[in-house]
Design a protein around this motif. Structure first.
Motif, PDB file in Angstrom:
ATOM      1  N   TYR A  16      21.299  62.882  14.641  1.00  0.00           N
ATOM      2  CA  TYR A  16      20.201  63.008  13.616  1.00  0.00           C
ATOM      3  C   TYR A  16      18.932  62.787  14.364  1.00  0.00           C
ATOM      4  N   GLN A  17      18.812  62.356  15.400  1.00  0.00           N
ATOM      5  CA  GLN A  17      17.669  62.229  16.226  1.00  0.00           C
ATOM      6  C   GLN A  17      17.283  63.648  16.571  1.00  0.00           C
ATOM      7  N   HIS A  52      16.289  65.810  13.688  1.00  0.00           N
ATOM      8  CA  HIS A  52      14.860  65.555  13.123  1.00  0.00           C
ATOM      9  C   HIS A  52      13.729  66.203  14.036  1.00  0.00           C
ATOM     10  N   SER A  53      14.158  66.379  15.296  1.00  0.00           N
ATOM     11  CA  SER A  53      13.074  66.813  16.337  1.00  0.00           C
ATOM     12  C   SER A  53      13.087  68.259  16.520  1.00  0.00           C
TER      13      SER A  53
END
Ligand code: ADP
Length: 163
Positions: free
Chosen positions: A157-158, A161-162
């Motif tokens: 998820y990181q 999101h990035s």
């Protein structure tokens, strides 16, 4: 030798899945945990990633093997010589769909018997979908996903999101 298959999406594997895997591994000689490759279903993790997660969480279970397959469970069971299908049941909704699947699998493969294991009460509310819905907002999934797999979910998820 009694060989069983426990199939699912495992996207990601949850503590509920792992409980079923552990309990089923005590009932049979060999348990094959099989990731279903469904090209029509959008998944968070690739089949290879999901297999790696399953290998990690079952490393201490010597009679558990990890595999993946496309197509029908009834056919894959024949291919690997499994005569038992393991399924987990959380509630009446699971029962309704799992019972239908059982009837269909019986028609497709007479050699395949299904064993239903009732979910532990701790895991009744756990699903891969719920875990993803919490993780996407950075929520705590400690009670949902095995410890070894949590960092992969957080990282995924990181990365998303990035972008
Ligand atoms: P799919 O979404 O492809 O049906 P899942 O990976 O969600 O597959 O589930 C695979 C099997 O594990 C099913 O039999 C399901 O009922 C069972 N299962 C899923 N979550 C749990 C849980 N928390 N406790 C027990 N069994 C579960």
């Amino acid at each position: 030798m009694k060989k069983a298959i426990y199939a699912g999406s495992f996207d990601p594997v949850t503590l509920g899945h792992l409980d079923i895997i552990e309990r089923a591994s005590h009932l049979v000689d060999v348990l094959v945990v099989a990731v279903l490759e469904n090209p029509n279903k959008k998944s968070l993790f690739t089949v290879e990633e999901r297999k790696q997660h399953l290998e990690l969480v079952t490393a201490d279970l010597p009679n558990v093997e990890v595999a993946s397959f496309r197509g029908l469970l009834a056919d894959f069971a024949t291919e690997i010589g499994a005569t038992v299908a393991i399924r987990g049941l959380r509630n009446a909704i699971d029962f309704a769909s799992e019972y239908q699947m059982y009837l269909i699998n019986r028609k497709l493969n007479h050699q395949l018997e299904t064993i239903f294991l009732a979910a532990d009460e701790e895991h009744l509310s756990l699903s891969s979908t719920n875990a993803k819905e919490i993780a996407v907002f950075g929520g705590n999934i400690d009670f949902m996903v095995p410890e070894q797999v949590r960092p992969f979910v957080v990282q995924k998820y990181q990365e998303m999101h990035s972008v």
